[in-house]
Design an enzyme around this catalytic site. Structure first.
Site, PDB file in Angstrom:
ATOM      1  N   TYR A 148      -5.406   8.689   2.711  1.00  0.00           N
ATOM      2  CA  TYR A 148      -4.801   7.380   2.997  1.00  0.00           C
ATOM      3  C   TYR A 148      -5.800   6.464   3.699  1.00  0.00           C
ATOM      4  CZ  TYR A 148      -2.457   3.855   5.841  1.00  0.00           C
ATOM      5  OH  TYR A 148      -2.132   2.664   6.461  1.00  0.00           O
ATOM      6  N   SER A 207      -8.659   5.359   1.609  1.00  0.00           N
ATOM      7  CA  SER A 207      -8.317   4.316   0.625  1.00  0.00           C
ATOM      8  C   SER A 207      -8.176   2.955   1.308  1.00  0.00           C
ATOM      9  CB  SER A 207      -7.035   4.690  -0.134  1.00  0.00           C
ATOM     10  OG  SER A 207      -5.906   4.608   0.720  1.00  0.00           O
ATOM     11  N   LYS A 208      -7.655   2.941   2.538  1.00  0.00           N
ATOM     12  CA  LYS A 208      -7.556   1.671   3.271  1.00  0.00           C
ATOM     13  C   LYS A 208      -8.963   1.179   3.655  1.00  0.00           C
ATOM     14  CE  LYS A 208      -4.393  -0.335   4.427  1.00  0.00           C
ATOM     15  NZ  LYS A 208      -3.577  -1.387   3.725  1.00  0.00           N
ATOM     16  N   ALA A 240       0.859  -1.188   0.000  1.00  0.00           N
ATOM     17  CA  ALA A 240       0.000   0.000   0.000  1.00  0.00           C
ATOM     18  C   ALA A 240       0.890   1.231   0.000  1.00  0.00           C
ATOM     19  CB  ALA A 240      -0.886   0.027   1.248  1.00  0.00           C
ATOM     20  N   THR A 274      -5.384  -1.031   8.950  1.00  0.00           N
ATOM     21  CA  THR A 274      -4.917  -0.078   9.942  1.00  0.00           C
ATOM     22  C   THR A 274      -6.054   0.382  10.851  1.00  0.00           C
ATOM     23  OG1 THR A 274      -4.135   2.211  10.131  1.00  0.00           O
ATOM     24  CG2 THR A 274      -5.251   1.667   8.113  1.00  0.00           C
ATOM     25  N   ASP A 275      -5.679   0.851  12.042  1.00  0.00           N
ATOM     26  CA  ASP A 275      -6.702   1.423  12.940  1.00  0.00           C
ATOM     27  C   ASP A 275      -7.194   2.786  12.444  1.00  0.00           C
ATOM     28  OD1 ASP A 275      -4.432   2.938  13.508  1.00  0.00           O
ATOM     29  OD2 ASP A 275      -4.430   2.509  15.665  1.00  0.00           O
ATOM     30  N   GLU A 276      -6.465   3.374  11.479  1.00  0.00           N
ATOM     31  CA  GLU A 276      -6.858   4.717  11.012  1.00  0.00           C
ATOM     32  C   GLU A 276      -8.205   4.719  10.308  1.00  0.00           C
ATOM     33  OE1 GLU A 276      -2.436   6.621  10.355  1.00  0.00           O
ATOM     34  OE2 GLU A 276      -4.148   7.415   9.323  1.00  0.00           O
TER      35      GLU A 276
HETATM   36  P1  NAD Z   1       5.621   0.896   3.442  1.00  0.00           P
HETATM   37  O1  NAD Z   1       5.214   2.157   2.772  1.00  0.00           O
HETATM   38  O2  NAD Z   1       6.874   0.849   4.213  1.00  0.00           O
HETATM   39  O3  NAD Z   1       5.733  -0.277   2.346  1.00  0.00           O
HETATM   40  C1  NAD Z   1       4.738  -0.480   1.382  1.00  0.00           C
HETATM   41  C2  NAD Z   1       5.297  -1.415   0.305  1.00  0.00           C
HETATM   42  O4  NAD Z   1       4.230  -1.621  -0.649  1.00  0.00           O
HETATM   43  C3  NAD Z   1       6.488  -0.837  -0.473  1.00  0.00           C
HETATM   44  O5  NAD Z   1       7.483  -1.807  -0.589  1.00  0.00           O
HETATM   45  C4  NAD Z   1       5.898  -0.475  -1.824  1.00  0.00           C
HETATM   46  O6  NAD Z   1       6.830  -0.569  -2.898  1.00  0.00           O
HETATM   47  C5  NAD Z   1       4.764  -1.490  -1.959  1.00  0.00           C
HETATM   48  N1  NAD Z   1       3.719  -1.011  -2.868  1.00  0.00           N
HETATM   49  C6  NAD Z   1       3.067   0.178  -2.808  1.00  0.00           C
HETATM   50  N2  NAD Z   1       2.218   0.284  -3.845  1.00  0.00           N
HETATM   51  C7  NAD Z   1       2.322  -0.870  -4.560  1.00  0.00           C
HETATM   52  C8  NAD Z   1       1.706  -1.351  -5.748  1.00  0.00           C
HETATM   53  N3  NAD Z   1       0.841  -0.615  -6.435  1.00  0.00           N
HETATM   54  N4  NAD Z   1       2.036  -2.568  -6.188  1.00  0.00           N
HETATM   55  C9  NAD Z   1       2.959  -3.328  -5.510  1.00  0.00           C
HETATM   56  N5  NAD Z   1       3.596  -2.913  -4.411  1.00  0.00           N
HETATM   57  C10 NAD Z   1       3.271  -1.686  -3.939  1.00  0.00           C
HETATM   58  O7  NAD Z   1       4.373   0.457   4.313  1.00  0.00           O
HETATM   59  P2  NAD Z   1       4.335  -0.294   5.722  1.00  0.00           P
HETATM   60  O8  NAD Z   1       4.472   0.694   6.799  1.00  0.00           O
HETATM   61  O9  NAD Z   1       5.229  -1.458   5.676  1.00  0.00           O
HETATM   62  O10 NAD Z   1       2.811  -0.796   5.731  1.00  0.00           O
HETATM   63  C11 NAD Z   1       2.464  -2.070   5.187  1.00  0.00           C
HETATM   64  C12 NAD Z   1       0.964  -2.266   5.344  1.00  0.00           C
HETATM   65  O11 NAD Z   1       0.599  -2.198   6.709  1.00  0.00           O
HETATM   66  C13 NAD Z   1       0.111  -1.216   4.633  1.00  0.00           C
HETATM   67  O12 NAD Z   1      -1.010  -1.866   4.069  1.00  0.00           O
HETATM   68  C14 NAD Z   1      -0.318  -0.280   5.738  1.00  0.00           C
HETATM   69  O13 NAD Z   1      -1.552   0.327   5.440  1.00  0.00           O
HETATM   70  C15 NAD Z   1      -0.441  -1.247   6.895  1.00  0.00           C
HETATM   71  N6  NAD Z   1      -0.222  -0.678   8.248  1.00  0.00           N
HETATM   72  C16 NAD Z   1       0.895   0.056   8.504  1.00  0.00           C
HETATM   73  C17 NAD Z   1       1.111   0.527   9.806  1.00  0.00           C
HETATM   74  C18 NAD Z   1       2.343   1.334  10.156  1.00  0.00           C
HETATM   75  O14 NAD Z   1       2.419   1.862  11.262  1.00  0.00           O
HETATM   76  N7  NAD Z   1       3.329   1.439   9.286  1.00  0.00           N
HETATM   77  C19 NAD Z   1       0.173   0.253  10.808  1.00  0.00           C
HETATM   78  C20 NAD Z   1      -0.966  -0.505  10.485  1.00  0.00           C
HETATM   79  C21 NAD Z   1      -1.146  -0.972   9.207  1.00  0.00           C
HETATM   80  O1  DAU Z   2      -2.189   3.975  12.958  1.00  0.00           O
HETATM   81  C1  DAU Z   2      -1.591   3.220  11.946  1.00  0.00           C
HETATM   82  C2  DAU Z   2      -0.951   4.141  10.925  1.00  0.00           C
HETATM   83  O2  DAU Z   2       0.229   4.672  11.512  1.00  0.00           O
HETATM   84  C3  DAU Z   2      -0.637   3.440   9.615  1.00  0.00           C
HETATM   85  O3  DAU Z   2      -1.824   3.011   9.011  1.00  0.00           O
HETATM   86  C4  DAU Z   2       0.124   4.368   8.661  1.00  0.00           C
HETATM   87  O4  DAU Z   2       0.520   3.671   7.500  1.00  0.00           O
HETATM   88  C5  DAU Z   2       1.351   4.896   9.380  1.00  0.00           C
HETATM   89  O5  DAU Z   2       2.024   5.823   8.552  1.00  0.00           O
HETATM   90  C6  DAU Z   2       0.974   5.555  10.705  1.00  0.00           C
HETATM   91  O6  DAU Z   2       0.243   6.768  10.468  1.00  0.00           O
HETATM   92  P1  DAU Z   2       0.498   8.079  11.366  1.00  0.00           P
HETATM   93  O7  DAU Z   2       0.050   9.258  10.590  1.00  0.00           O
HETATM   94  O8  DAU Z   2      -0.059   7.896  12.729  1.00  0.00           O
HETATM   95  O9  DAU Z   2       2.112   7.999  11.483  1.00  0.00           O
HETATM   96  P2  DAU Z   2       3.233   9.129  11.372  1.00  0.00           P
HETATM   97  O10 DAU Z   2       4.518   8.496  11.775  1.00  0.00           O
HETATM   98  O11 DAU Z   2       3.178   9.850  10.065  1.00  0.00           O
HETATM   99  O12 DAU Z   2       2.800  10.162  12.498  1.00  0.00           O
HETATM  100  C7  DAU Z   2       2.667   9.771  13.858  1.00  0.00           C
HETATM  101  C8  DAU Z   2       2.207  10.971  14.642  1.00  0.00           C
HETATM  102  O13 DAU Z   2       3.274  11.936  14.684  1.00  0.00           O
HETATM  103  C9  DAU Z   2       1.029  11.715  14.034  1.00  0.00           C
HETATM  104  O14 DAU Z   2       0.230  12.233  15.081  1.00  0.00           O
HETATM  105  C10 DAU Z   2       1.676  12.857  13.263  1.00  0.00           C
HETATM  106  C11 DAU Z   2       2.900  13.182  14.088  1.00  0.00           C
HETATM  107  N1  DAU Z   2       4.073  13.679  13.362  1.00  0.00           N
HETATM  108  C12 DAU Z   2       4.513  12.972  12.286  1.00  0.00           C
HETATM  109  C13 DAU Z   2       5.641  13.369  11.581  1.00  0.00           C
HETATM  110  C14 DAU Z   2       6.110  12.605  10.367  1.00  0.00           C
HETATM  111  C15 DAU Z   2       4.746  14.798  13.794  1.00  0.00           C
HETATM  112  O15 DAU Z   2       4.359  15.438  14.798  1.00  0.00           O
HETATM  113  N2  DAU Z   2       5.862  15.204  13.119  1.00  0.00           N
HETATM  114  C16 DAU Z   2       6.333  14.550  12.007  1.00  0.00           C
HETATM  115  O16 DAU Z   2       7.330  14.989  11.405  1.00  0.00           O
END
Ligand code: NAD
Ligand code: DAU
Length: 352
Positions: free
Chosen positions: A154, A157-158, A83, A129-131
């Site tokens: 974002y 879309s999820k 994603a 995601t919880d979002e």
């Molecule tokens: P990330 O952005 O680090 O990695 C996403 C990967 O998906 C990348 O390798 C990218 O190349 C690939 N990708 C994106 N679009 C694509 C496409 N069209 N076709 C094929 N590959 C594609 O993301 P992440 O943080 O590892 O998150 C992974 C999953 O977990 C996502 O679905 C995200 O919504 C979910 N998630 C993330 C978090 C978090 O805190 N990071 C929390 C809860 C859920």
């Molecule tokens: O809750 C799960 C989600 O967590 C996932 O679905 C998303 O893929 C992942 O990106 C993450 O989303 P957040 O928006 O919560 O994560 P982020 O690290 O971007 O931001 C965490 C918190 O910190 C949010 O309240 C915004 C704040 N923030 C973020 C950045 C990048 C700042 O204050 N300063 C920053 O520079």
């Protein structure tokens, strides 16, 4: 089993593969990834020569390519991590999020529906995601049946992808499961996300940009705890069900940044106060959700899952990892990891 892992070159997907490929030599893991800016094949160097692992570059938004590849692989299971994942990028340019997260999930579901004429032994596990549940007030938790109320492109879309996955389960009997997890942190996370960005900026003495008043709350889970929960749900969760994943690890952003400063200070011998002085309050994110907190009791009681890491122990490991993996960090910071992908991947015959 033949297991497709989409998005395996991203943060969570790479951590998942690094755990599961060596642990389960009897299964073959097929990593399907487009290799966007968020992907990093350096994260997979330790497993890339394992005989039960292969990499396949594909854009899930391209339906013909997805159909052909799934027909060729004929997977037993698909675990769908791929994603576009960064909220700020979705605000600046939502189109890629619709393509990858909505159209990409749709194409994958259609390809599975076409090849899985019998559902026995098959599974489509969707990572979410919880979002999708939007913002909480000061009290309460998200449960599996909480109303969907996404705030950002974002999370919308999820949410759309979750609805599609559920609909394919109900309408076509596709064997699906969904997990909705809270914020992950740990090794190999791209430093646009809060925790790695703050660690690296603190190490480099750069400003630490906190959005708004910094009182937004996120519920943090160490990435390998997420990966273990996903595997457990894949193995033992009930078909058609959704499971929340989270470790009751709520923290205000201000506190997260303060703890990062203390941890970096402890591991470098610098003064925490000096690092905390780098905090800079900047313009808030539009539509910034105030609080997330996940109730994972269904996963805990039904499947016995428990997180191994606390926020503090996970943070200690994470700071140590970013300090000890300068090559990965430098290649990401300089953009050289993209050239590495071109040199090491694009020029290989057949593209794999
Ligand atoms: P990330 O952005 O680090 O990695 C996403 C990967 O998906 C990348 O390798 C990218 O190349 C690939 N990708 C994106 N679009 C694509 C496409 N069209 N076709 C094929 N590959 C594609 O993301 P992440 O943080 O590892 O998150 C992974 C999953 O977990 C996502 O679905 C995200 O919504 C979910 N998630 C993330 C978090 C978090 O805190 N990071 C929390 C809860 C859920
Ligand atoms: O809750 C799960 C989600 O967590 C996932 O679905 C998303 O893929 C992942 O990106 C993450 O989303 P957040 O928006 O919560 O994560 P982020 O690290 O971007 O931001 C965490 C918190 O910190 C949010 O309240 C915004 C704040 N923030 C973020 C950045 C990048 C700042 O204050 N300063 C920053 O520079």
């Amino acid at each position: 089993m033949r297991i497709i892992v989409t998005g395996g070159a991203g943060f969570i997907g790479a951590n998942f593969l690094r755990l599961m490929v060596p642990r389960y030599p009897q299964h073959h893991f097929y990593n399907l990834d487009k290799l966007t800016y968020a992907a990093n094949l350096l994260s997979l160097q330790d497993i890339e020569s394992c005989p039960n692992y292969s990499f396949h570059r594909v854009d899930l938004a391209e339906s013909d390519a997805v159909t052909a590849l799934l027909q060729q692989i004929n997977p037993d299971q698909v675990v769908h991590f791929a994603a576009e994942s960064h909220v700020d990028r979705s605000i600046l340019g939502p189109a890629d999020f619709i393509q990858s997260n909505v159209v990409g999930t749709f194409n994958l579901l259609e390809a599975c529906r076409a090849i899985w004429t019998v559902s026995t032994g098959k599974l489509f596990h969707h990572i979410s995601t919880d979002e999708v549940f939007g913002s909480l007030g000061p009290a309460g938790y998200f449960i599996e049946t909480s109303r969907y109320a996404p705030s950002s492109p974002y999370s919308a879309s999820k949410a759309a992808s979750d609805h599609l996955v559920n609909a394919y389960g109900k309408t076509y009997g596709l064997p699906i499961k969904i997990s909705n997890c809270s914020n992950n942190f740990g090794p190999y996370q791209f430093p646009e996300k809060l925790i790695p960005l703050m660690i690296l900026n603190a190490l480099e003495g750069k400003p630490l940009p906190v959005y708004g008043d910094g009182r937004n709350v996120r519920d943090w889970l160490y990435v390998t705890d997420h990966c273990e929960a996903v595997w457990l749900i894949m193995e033992r969760g009930r078909l058609g069900e959704t499971y929340n994943i989270g470790g009751f690890g709520e923290r205000e952003n201000n506190e997260v940044v303060r703890l990062i400063c203390r941890e970096v200070a402890a591991q470098t011998g610098r003064a925490a106060g000096e690092l905390e002085a780098l905090v800079t309050y900047v313009t808030d994110r539009p539509g910034h959700d105030r609080r997330y907190a996940i109730d994972s009791r269904k996963l805990q009681t039904e499947l016995g899952w428990r997180p191994r890491e606390s926020f503090e122990s996970g943070l200690r490991r994470t700071v140590r990892w970013y300090m000890g993996n300068r090559t990965w960090v430098d290649m990401v910071r300089s953009g050289e990891y993209r050239q590495w992908i071109t040199r090491n991947y694009d020029q290989r015959p057949g593209g794999h």
